[in-house]
Every structure is written in C-alpha cells, then in structure tokens.
Design an enzyme around this catalytic site. Structure first.
Site, PDB file in Angstrom:
ATOM      1  N   ARG A  47      44.027  15.108  44.799  1.00  0.00           N
ATOM      2  CA  ARG A  47      42.744  15.039  45.519  1.00  0.00           C
ATOM      3  C   ARG A  47      41.607  15.002  44.493  1.00  0.00           C
ATOM      4  O   ARG A  47      40.617  14.306  44.658  1.00  0.00           O
ATOM      5  CB  ARG A  47      42.581  16.232  46.469  1.00  0.00           C
ATOM      6  CG  ARG A  47      41.176  16.354  47.045  1.00  0.00           C
ATOM      7  CD  ARG A  47      41.065  17.179  48.333  1.00  0.00           C
ATOM      8  NE  ARG A  47      41.894  18.346  48.378  1.00  0.00           N
ATOM      9  CZ  ARG A  47      41.702  19.474  47.666  1.00  0.00           C
ATOM     10  NH1 ARG A  47      40.670  19.588  46.863  1.00  0.00           N
ATOM     11  NH2 ARG A  47      42.536  20.491  47.782  1.00  0.00           N
ATOM     12  N   TYR A  99      24.143  -0.639  60.164  1.00  0.00           N
ATOM     13  CA  TYR A  99      25.444  -0.682  60.837  1.00  0.00           C
ATOM     14  C   TYR A  99      25.497   0.458  61.869  1.00  0.00           C
ATOM     15  O   TYR A  99      25.050   1.581  61.598  1.00  0.00           O
ATOM     16  CB  TYR A  99      26.536  -0.521  59.767  1.00  0.00           C
ATOM     17  CG  TYR A  99      27.893  -0.208  60.312  1.00  0.00           C
ATOM     18  CD1 TYR A  99      28.540  -1.105  61.160  1.00  0.00           C
ATOM     19  CD2 TYR A  99      28.535   0.980  59.995  1.00  0.00           C
ATOM     20  CE1 TYR A  99      29.787  -0.814  61.669  1.00  0.00           C
ATOM     21  CE2 TYR A  99      29.790   1.276  60.498  1.00  0.00           C
ATOM     22  CZ  TYR A  99      30.407   0.379  61.343  1.00  0.00           C
ATOM     23  OH  TYR A  99      31.639   0.670  61.842  1.00  0.00           O
ATOM     24  N   ASP A 171      23.043   0.207  51.041  1.00  0.00           N
ATOM     25  CA  ASP A 171      24.374  -0.207  51.473  1.00  0.00           C
ATOM     26  C   ASP A 171      24.483  -1.701  51.147  1.00  0.00           C
ATOM     27  O   ASP A 171      23.831  -2.536  51.770  1.00  0.00           O
ATOM     28  CB  ASP A 171      24.523   0.062  52.978  1.00  0.00           C
ATOM     29  CG  ASP A 171      25.908  -0.301  53.504  1.00  0.00           C
ATOM     30  OD1 ASP A 171      26.581  -1.147  52.882  1.00  0.00           O
ATOM     31  OD2 ASP A 171      26.310   0.258  54.541  1.00  0.00           O
ATOM     32  N   LYS A 196      35.436  -4.340  53.201  1.00  0.00           N
ATOM     33  CA  LYS A 196      34.932  -5.708  53.424  1.00  0.00           C
ATOM     34  C   LYS A 196      35.184  -6.586  52.201  1.00  0.00           C
ATOM     35  O   LYS A 196      36.319  -6.794  51.835  1.00  0.00           O
ATOM     36  CB  LYS A 196      33.456  -5.648  53.804  1.00  0.00           C
ATOM     37  CG  LYS A 196      33.086  -4.506  54.747  1.00  0.00           C
ATOM     38  CD  LYS A 196      33.789  -4.558  56.089  1.00  0.00           C
ATOM     39  CE  LYS A 196      33.290  -3.420  56.975  1.00  0.00           C
ATOM     40  NZ  LYS A 196      34.099  -3.112  58.099  1.00  0.00           N
TER      41      LYS A 196
HETATM   42  C1  LIG Z   1      27.304  -2.545  56.358  1.00  0.00           C
HETATM   43  C2  LIG Z   1      28.402  -1.566  56.639  1.00  0.00           C
HETATM   44  N1  LIG Z   1      28.351  -0.347  56.090  1.00  0.00           N
HETATM   45  C3  LIG Z   1      29.314   0.572  56.319  1.00  0.00           C
HETATM   46  C4  LIG Z   1      30.375   0.306  57.146  1.00  0.00           C
HETATM   47  C5  LIG Z   1      31.410   1.367  57.395  1.00  0.00           C
HETATM   48  O1  LIG Z   1      32.552   1.133  56.642  1.00  0.00           O
HETATM   49  P1  LIG Z   1      34.034   1.595  57.049  1.00  0.00           P
HETATM   50  O2  LIG Z   1      34.390   0.850  58.300  1.00  0.00           O
HETATM   51  O3  LIG Z   1      34.842   1.226  55.862  1.00  0.00           O
HETATM   52  O4  LIG Z   1      33.982   3.069  57.285  1.00  0.00           O
HETATM   53  C6  LIG Z   1      30.470  -0.945  57.731  1.00  0.00           C
HETATM   54  C7  LIG Z   1      31.621  -1.261  58.612  1.00  0.00           C
HETATM   55  O5  LIG Z   1      31.635  -2.233  59.331  1.00  0.00           O
HETATM   56  C8  LIG Z   1      29.463  -1.912  57.478  1.00  0.00           C
HETATM   57  O6  LIG Z   1      29.497  -3.130  58.035  1.00  0.00           O
END
Ligand SMILES: Cc1ncc(COP(=O)(O)O)c(C=O)c1O
Length: 381
Positions: A47, A99, A171, A196
C-alpha cells in the site's frame, strides 16, 4: 528529451533484478526485510510503495513536467486525495461544469465536512476573482470542460488565485499532457483520470495527482498511504504501457476529431457543436494558445431527447457507453449518463440539454466513424 522519448523511458528503467526491459507487475503485498527496520530495497508494504506503481508515478510526473506523482484507484480517488489539502472551514472555487462525479463529490460529500464550494464559470477569470474569499485555499478547474467544452484561461485563473494564496488544480483528463501542460501556465496541481487517454485502451480505471510543492506532495503521499485508495500493480502496468503510445494516439484522436467535428458542423440535423477546434467556438483562440491540438472529444446538439435517442440507438460502429479516451469510438448522452447527478436546472444552465450527444472519437479509420454517424443522423426525423 522529446515527449515520446520521455513517455517511453521515464520511470521505465530496465528491472534491476533481471534486466527485464518492461517494468514487471510486482504482484506482491509485502517485501522481505533483512533485519528489524532494514527493508531490503526500501520497500516494506505494497500500500505504501510498489515498484510498478512508482514507475508509473515517475513516468506521469515527467510527462506533466511535475516533480511528484501519486497514482490512485480511480480519477475520483485522485481528486478526493487532492481535496484533502483543504480543511474544514476553508473554501474552494470550482468550474461550474466539471465532470458530474466531481460535482457530486464536492457538493454531496465534501460539503458535509464543512468545506465550502462556490461553482462559477471559470472561463472568465473575473468570475473566479469575484468568488475568492479570505479562506479560499483552492481553485479547481477543468479545461476544456466535460461535455460542453468550455475553455478556462489557465494563466489568468492562476494569477488571480495566487494573489490570495490559493492553489490551482486542473483536471487535464480531456487533453492529456501531450496536448496540454497546465503547469506551464501557472497551475500548481494536475489531476487525471488515467482511465481515459493515459491508459487509452478502456481496460482499467485509475487516477493520478501530479504536483511540485514538496509539502503538498508529502501530504498527498501520506493520504495515499493512510486512506489506501492505491492503483493496483496490474493497472499501473497497463497505464505505463499506454503512455508509450500516447503521442501517436493523441495525434490520431486529434486528426479524426477535427474531421468528425467538421462533418457534424455542416450536417443539417446538427443544431450546434461544442468543439474548441472549430473557429465558431467562442474560445477558439484561447484553446489554440494553451493547447497543442483539440483532441478527440466533440459534443453536438440534435435538439431533443428523441433525436438524441435515435442517434445513440442507431450507431453501429460507435459504442453507446460512458467514458472516453479509448481506442474505440464511444458515444454517450451526458444528461442521463455522465451528468445525471447534476440537477436538471444546473444542467440546462450550462448547455447540457436533452439533445446533447458526446463523442469520444477513437482510433478506427476516420471515414468509418463519419459514415456511422452519417447513417445514424439520417434516421433523425
Ligand atoms: C474529466 C474527468 N475527470 C475525472 C473523472 C473521474 O475518473 P474515474 O472514472 O477514473 O474515477 C472523469 C470520468 O469520466 C472525467 O471525465
């Protein structure tokens, strides 16, 4: 070193025990110690440290131009860990169309712990400035935003936030470090859903926090170990493999994204497209200044839920699914899928209408993607 050289080599040194050129999947929970307090090679418990995960963390830090990186079990776990830099009684300014999962984490969970959030349109830095308070400790932006592709001026936002000593978090999931490097514009912390583009093959969920400040990095590492939402060695291996082709993949996502957007923009059944690469996008010039390309994300409005349903249920090559950034073209309906947790009135205010369709343009042949969208749009009455 160029981007691809870094992607292929940073963190990817041949394995010290066998010389394996590819970083092995260290599928172990613990590590032998030579004596009390004498871990053999610095590793104690998986961990806390795992060699596969550390290789990925170094790789991703190098790609974003950051000193430190910490990989988590999901993008949301990475965002949650980042928010642990803020304490109860402090305030955070956030892009008003992040998101949906980020919105849900902030508004439904972290707000219960006495962290205050103000959601504003961060595409205008003066909105950020107006929302700042004495206790603002963080400004969290997503650029371009998901799914209506609003661009925030990272330099302008960083300038106003830094005046009050707030950290700026971006992000960067939609662009990847190949197309956008937020730290070059003053951003302090970059987060990604590695699920992604960084993984790129739709076969793993993960997240990462990348930053330069040593004290903040120590805290994120402490949170990573204490909370334990770590990325598994296997998932770390998959992302490490993914980033080796990131530049090539992003070039093609970008090429096909431009072609798909141009096709949609001319299509009579499409009322509006959301794509910063289009000269019709109100922030096209800003996007050109801070992005190296426009990527594979395109959203378009066909006017009604019925029309959107027809498109989404008529596509044959494109897959109706959440997520983005993989080799296959994915198509989705933000209002009922990714952004279902956002209140309907908030959704409407930011353009996430019932007729909005989002495409993550994949790596199939461009003509095949366009032909599929064409036949699906033809079915709209
Ligand atoms: C722009 C963005 N940030 C964060 C996330 C969250 O990521 P995760 O699904 O890997 O938890 C997403 C998921 O679709 C996203 O599109």
């Amino acid at each position: 070193m160029g981007f691809s050289t870094t992607a292929i080599h940073a963190g990817n040194e041949p394995d010290p025990t066998t010389g394996a050129v590819t970083v092995p999947i260290y599928q172990t929970s613990t590590f032998a110690q030579d004596g009390l307090g004498k871990p053999r090679q610095g590793y104690e418990y998986a961990r806390t440290q795992n060699p596969t995960r550390i290789a990925l963390e170094r790789n991703l830090a190098a790609l974003e131009g950051a000193r430190f990186g910490y990989a988590f079990a999901s993008g949301m776990a990475a965002i949650d860990a980042t928010l642990r830099l803020v304490k109860g009684g402090e305030h955070v300014v956030v892009s008003d169309n992040t998101y949906g999962g980020t919105f849900r984490l902030f508004s439904r969970i972290l707000s219960q712990y006495n962290i205050e959030f103000t959601f504003v349109d961060t595409s205008d830095a003066s909105n950020v400035e107006a929302a700042l308070k004495e206790n603002t400790r963080m400004v969290f932006i997503e650029t371009p935003t998901n799914p209506v592709m609003i661009v925030s001026d990272m330099r302008a936002v960083s300038e106003v936030a830094h005046r009050v000593g707030a950290r700026v978090v971006c992000d960067n999931t939609f662009m990847s470090p190949y197309l956008q490097r937020p730290m070059e514009f003053g951003v302090d912390i970059v987060v990604h859903s590695t699920t992604k583009y960084l993984n790129g093959h739709s076969d793993g969920v993960g997240g990462v926090v990348l930053l330069n400040d040593e004290r903040d990095a120590e805290w994120i590492q402490f949170v990573q170990n204490s909370v334990g939402a770590i990325l598994s060695p296997f998932d770390a291996f998959l992302v490490l493999r993914g980033t080796k082709t990131l530049a090539l993949r992003m070039e093609q996502h970008d090429r096909s994204g431009r072609a798909v957007a141009a096709f949609l923009e001319e299509h009579p059944k499409v009322q509006k497209i959301y794509y910063p690469g289009s000269v019709s996008h109100r922030q096209h010039e800003l996007a050109k200044r801070q992005q190296k390309g426009f990527g594979g994300m395109v959203a378009f409005d066909v006017g009604s839920l019925e029309a959107a349903r027809t498109v989404l249920e008529s596509v044959k090559l494109c897959t109706l699914a959440e997520s983005l950034g993989g080799v296959e073209t994915l198509i989705s309906h933000p209002a009922t899928m990714t952004h279902a947790s956002v209140l309907p009135e908030t959704r409407a205010g930011i353009g996430i209408t019932d007729g909005l369709v989002r495409i993550s343009v994949g790596l199939e042949d461009t003509d095949d993607i366009i032909a599929d969208l064409d036949q699906a749009l033809d079915k709209v009455k």
